[in-house]
Structure formats: C-alpha cells, structure tokens
Enzyme design. Structure first.
Site, PDB file in Angstrom:
ATOM      1  N   ARG A  46      29.601   1.422 -74.444  1.00 60.31           N
ATOM      2  CA  ARG A  46      28.235   0.633 -75.058  1.00 60.31           C
ATOM      3  C   ARG A  46      28.096   1.434 -76.479  1.00 60.31           C
ATOM      4  O   ARG A  46      28.663   2.692 -76.583  1.00 60.31           O
ATOM      5  CB  ARG A  46      27.039   0.940 -74.002  1.00 60.31           C
ATOM      6  CG  ARG A  46      25.898   0.171 -74.843  1.00 60.31           C
ATOM      7  CD  ARG A  46      24.522   0.349 -74.150  1.00 60.31           C
ATOM      8  NE  ARG A  46      23.322  -0.322 -74.809  1.00 60.31           N
ATOM      9  CZ  ARG A  46      22.173  -0.051 -74.663  1.00 60.31           C
ATOM     10  NH1 ARG A  46      21.908   1.059 -73.570  1.00 60.31           N
ATOM     11  NH2 ARG A  46      21.457  -0.683 -75.151  1.00 60.31           N
ATOM     12  N   HIS A  47      27.666   0.943 -77.364  1.00 60.71           N
ATOM     13  CA  HIS A  47      27.359   1.470 -78.725  1.00 60.71           C
ATOM     14  C   HIS A  47      26.139   2.497 -78.449  1.00 60.71           C
ATOM     15  O   HIS A  47      25.628   2.865 -77.383  1.00 60.71           O
ATOM     16  CB  HIS A  47      26.743   0.500 -79.453  1.00 60.71           C
ATOM     17  CG  HIS A  47      25.684  -0.160 -79.100  1.00 60.71           C
ATOM     18  ND1 HIS A  47      24.139   0.208 -79.049  1.00 60.71           N
ATOM     19  CD2 HIS A  47      25.407  -1.468 -78.510  1.00 60.71           C
ATOM     20  CE1 HIS A  47      23.272  -0.410 -78.649  1.00 60.71           C
ATOM     21  NE2 HIS A  47      23.994  -1.524 -78.219  1.00 60.71           N
ATOM     22  N   ARG A  50      20.058   2.845 -80.817  1.00 62.16           N
ATOM     23  CA  ARG A  50      19.819   1.715 -81.680  1.00 62.16           C
ATOM     24  C   ARG A  50      18.272   1.654 -82.012  1.00 62.16           C
ATOM     25  O   ARG A  50      17.560   2.326 -81.006  1.00 62.16           O
ATOM     26  CB  ARG A  50      20.395   0.522 -81.519  1.00 62.16           C
ATOM     27  CG  ARG A  50      19.923  -0.092 -80.195  1.00 62.16           C
ATOM     28  CD  ARG A  50      20.108  -1.755 -80.124  1.00 62.16           C
ATOM     29  NE  ARG A  50      19.864  -2.327 -78.812  1.00 62.16           N
ATOM     30  CZ  ARG A  50      18.563  -2.614 -78.381  1.00 62.16           C
ATOM     31  NH1 ARG A  50      17.652  -2.189 -79.082  1.00 62.16           N
ATOM     32  NH2 ARG A  50      18.540  -3.019 -77.160  1.00 62.16           N
ATOM     33  N   ARG A 115      26.185  -2.261 -85.067  1.00 60.51           N
ATOM     34  CA  ARG A 115      25.923  -1.193 -84.194  1.00 60.51           C
ATOM     35  C   ARG A 115      27.112  -0.642 -83.450  1.00 60.51           C
ATOM     36  O   ARG A 115      27.439   0.552 -82.966  1.00 60.51           O
ATOM     37  CB  ARG A 115      24.689  -1.234 -83.414  1.00 60.51           C
ATOM     38  CG  ARG A 115      24.669  -2.352 -82.156  1.00 60.51           C
ATOM     39  CD  ARG A 115      23.385  -2.496 -81.542  1.00 60.51           C
ATOM     40  NE  ARG A 115      23.247  -3.415 -80.665  1.00 60.51           N
ATOM     41  CZ  ARG A 115      22.761  -4.860 -81.244  1.00 60.51           C
ATOM     42  NH1 ARG A 115      22.495  -4.866 -82.233  1.00 60.51           N
ATOM     43  NH2 ARG A 115      22.732  -5.732 -80.328  1.00 60.51           N
ATOM     44  N   ASP A 291      25.506  -3.137 -73.577  1.00 56.91           N
ATOM     45  CA  ASP A 291      25.466  -2.786 -72.236  1.00 56.91           C
ATOM     46  C   ASP A 291      25.577  -3.884 -71.305  1.00 56.91           C
ATOM     47  O   ASP A 291      25.966  -3.857 -69.952  1.00 56.91           O
ATOM     48  CB  ASP A 291      23.787  -2.512 -71.984  1.00 56.91           C
ATOM     49  CG  ASP A 291      22.707  -3.542 -72.647  1.00 56.91           C
ATOM     50  OD1 ASP A 291      23.324  -4.487 -73.387  1.00 56.91           O
ATOM     51  OD2 ASP A 291      21.519  -3.258 -72.878  1.00 56.91           O
TER      52      ASP A 291
END
Length: 433
Positions: A46-47, A50, A115, A291
């Site tokens: 996942r990034h 944010r 992102r 996610d």
C-alpha cells in the site's frame, strides 16, 4: 586438579552451553539450506501516509490550509515510510538484486494515482541508493528508475477498475442477500449517529470506512477530533471499516473477477521463472497500490484476517527451489507494521506450498478468460440488477450498429432497384460501359 564450588559449576555450565551451541548450529544451517534458494519474489504494498481524500462536511480540519498537500496526496511521513520500507526490502532481497540498478533485475508497476506513483519512487530511493557508476550528481542521493502504469479504466490487474459488468452484477446480488442486509440493518443506529454529526450520508460499511480513514489520518497528524467521535472512534467504526475490506471479494466469483487477474499473473510468472521462460529473466516484481488491493489479494487467497491495512502494508509472495531437479514452492508473507513479516498458511498447503499444488488450491479463483467472464448474459441484464452504465452502453452500441446495418442494406436495395440491378435473384451492381 578438580575445580570445586560455584566456580566449578559455572565452568561446567559454560562448557555445556558451548557444546549445545556446537550441536545446534549445524542443524540450523541444514534447516536453512533445506528451505531452498530464493529465486523470485513479488511484492505488493500500500502507498504511504496520505491526506484525507474527502473530508466530511462538518470536519473541523477540512480547510486545505491545515494540510501540506492536496486531498489524497502523499505526505512527507508517507515518503519517509516508503524510503524505510525500500531499505528493508533491499536487505531482504539482496540475494536477488545486484548492487547497481538494471532493468533485468526488477520491474515496478503502480496504479495510475499520484500517491502510489510517489510511494513507488520513495520506495525505490531506499531500494536503490546510487553508488559507483549509478551516481550521476554528487549532490543528489537518488537515481531515476522506471515505474510503469496503466490508466485505471483500462487496468483489470492492479487497479482492478476496468469495467466488468458480471462483477458489478454479482456484487449487487451479494449486497441484496439476506446476510448482508441483516448486517447492514444492525448498523443503522451507528449510521444515523455518524450522519447527524458528520453532515454526510452514511448508509453502508464503505461509507463508515471513509469516515474512519479520515479520522484515523487526522489522529496520526495530531489533530484534535470532535467530541462526538468518542462514541464511535476508534470502535466500533474501526471494526466496521475492517469488515468492509472483505466485501468486494467475499465470494469465489467476486474474488475471481476482482483479484483473479493479478493472482493468475503472479502464478504464471512463477511458472515461467521455473521453466526458464521469463523474459527478461527478472528476480523481483513490485506492485504499488492501495489498502483495497492488499485486502483483495489476501482475501482472494483466503489469508485475510479482518483489519484495516495500514500505510505501507506489504504482501510478499516468494518462490524458492532447493535445486533444479526439485519442485519449486511458494511462501507468502505479510508485513503490516514495523515488525518482521508474518508467514501465512496457505489453505490445505501450509507455509511452503509446491507450485503445482498452489494452482490446485486456487483453481476456482483463476479466470480462464477474464474479458469473456466479465460479460453478463443478456437475460440477466435488468435496469435494477445490472450496472446501468454498462447496460446502456452495450444496448446503445448494439442499437446503433443494427440501425446502421439496416440503413446500409435499405440504401443498397434502393440503389440497385433504381439501376435495374436484380438478376437471377442475386444482387449485383451493374457497371455501365
């Protein structure tokens, strides 16, 4: 001379400890050797951290001035989190990667979102710090590395947002099921409470997930949450949000159509690696996503324990082989915190699953032809059940095509009739000399 007393006991204990270590060490080495050599790995993460994507109407922190980046954008904390993850991945996969970057070692793919692209860049800064010939500017400890992406509307593999009417239909039917409806009804009081105080319509677990995500991010950034949130945050909305992550892949059909393409791609790449058909013969494949991607993949593999995948949550699918005559096997790990990754038990196969057995375990979620399976049988299409946009588009195209064909045929018949072009019950165009 004999050594007596407590000193003798201590010396004896030390000798015994040394003997034990001498006996254990070779066994441990043999066990490590028996696990086989790591030959390929897929990493999906996942990034990083944010900003909120969509602040709720009554959010006291909805003014952009409170944030250093726009909505849904990677923060400095998110960049640093992935820098550290990249360094950790370099340590874990040092046997697969050369010291300097080469595209023959690694391929990086991201969803087409700011992102996730920025997270991949930050991660690669930790994975490939420039050294030697890679240093192109002594003032910059960074080097550019390719990151590949596909528009979300065309991506059925990673973003999983390419149009699939059969999936939309199956998801709608699932949400209309008695089980889901009863669960949703049991949350009505919570929905109503959140809606009144947030100023936002709340009528589903997904809507709760969005509120939870916003509050969680604000808490991480040390913003004081409104008093009303104390009744629902972190619980029960954390658990409701966690459960919502399983919804999109809650049946074999949903899993097959949502995450089947990426699982099939990963498995096929494993097979090609073993059979020496992987071109180029890379060793590491990285996916930068969300996610929902993490949860969909884990749930499709029947490995998801209800939770909210944190920023930089990381799934690793690793291929090992003792030697070329032995069958390769796959292990799956999940790293969701700063701790070491957890080995996951593949259903009916364990933590070390032979590649051929892996295909058997997951045969029901590997699509044969995803594009074909996404088509909804005509009799199943109704304005209530089918995806409106897909249905209208399909029917519209069919209608326009039919009208066009009829117009062409009518025009051709009229033209031939005017030119006397009928002969022996067959059509032809007479060419005047």
């Amino acid at each position: 001379m004999l050594i007596s007393g407590c000193y003798g006991s201590k010396l004896l204990l030390a000798v015994l400890n040394i003997l034990i270590l001498l006996q254990i060490t070779p066994v441990q080495s043999q066990q490590e050797d028996s696990e086989g050599r790591l030959i390929f790995a897929h990493v999906l993460f996942r990034h990083g951290d944010r900003t909120p994507i969509d602040p709720y109407p009554n959010d006291p922190w909805k003014d952009p001035k409170h944030w250093t980046a726009g909505w849904g954008q990677l923060t400095n904390a998110g960049k640093h989190r992935h820098l550290e993850l990249g360094r950790w991945l370099r340590s874990r996969y040092r046997s697969l990667l050369q010291g300097t970057y080469t595209n023959n070692d690694i391929y990086v793919r991201s969803t087409d979102v700011d992102r996730t692209l920025m997270s991949a860049e930050s991660n690669l800064a930790g994975l490939y710090p420039p050294n030697g010939s890679d240093i192109w500017d002594s003032d910059i400890q960074w080097q550019p590395i390719p990151i590949h992406t596909t528009p979300e509307s065309l991506d059925e593999v990673l973003a999983a947002k390419k149009k699939c009417p059969a999936y939309d239909y199956a998801l709608r039917k699932f949400k209309e099921s008695e089980t889901f409806q009863q669960y949703n009804k049991s949350l009505e009081q919570i929905y109503q409470y959140i809606a009144i105080h947030s100023g936002k319509k709340i009528d589903s677990p997904t809507a709760v997930q969005n509120i939870y995500s916003c509050l969680h991010i604000e808490e991480l950034n040390n913003f004081t949450l409104p008093n009303w949130t104390k009744q629902v945050y972190p619980e029960p909305i954390r658990s409701i949000s966690a459960r919502s992550f399983a919804t999109k892949t809650s049946t074999p059909q949903l899993a097959r159509l949502k995450a089947g393409p990426i699982v099939k791609e990963i498995f096929q790449r494993f097979k090609d690696k073993v059979n020496k058909r992987l071109k180029p013969n890379r060793s590491l494949w990285i996916y930068s996503a969300h996610d929902t991607t993490v949860s969909n993949l884990l749930n499709t593999l029947q490995l998801f324990e209800l939770h909210n995948p944190p920023f930089a949550a990381c799934v690793m699918l690793e291929l090992r082989q003792a030697n070329e005559s032995d069958e390769a096997y796959v292990s799956i790990y999940y790293k969701n915190t700063t701790a070491e990754p957890q080995a996951l038990k593949i259903p009916n196969c364990g933590t070390r699953c032979p590649l051929s057995r892996l295909y058997e375990v997951y045969s029901d979620i590997l699509p044969d032809n995803w594009q074909h399976e996404c088509q909804v049988p005509f009799l199943s299409l109704t304005y209530v059940e089918a995806d409106m946009q897909s249905s209208i588009s399909l029917i519209g195209i069919m209608f326009l095509a039919t009208v066009a064909i009829l117009l062409v045929l009518l025009g051709l018949m009229a033209y031939r009739k005017r030119r006397g072009g009928y002969h022996n019950d067959k059509w032809y165009l007479r060419i005047d000399g």
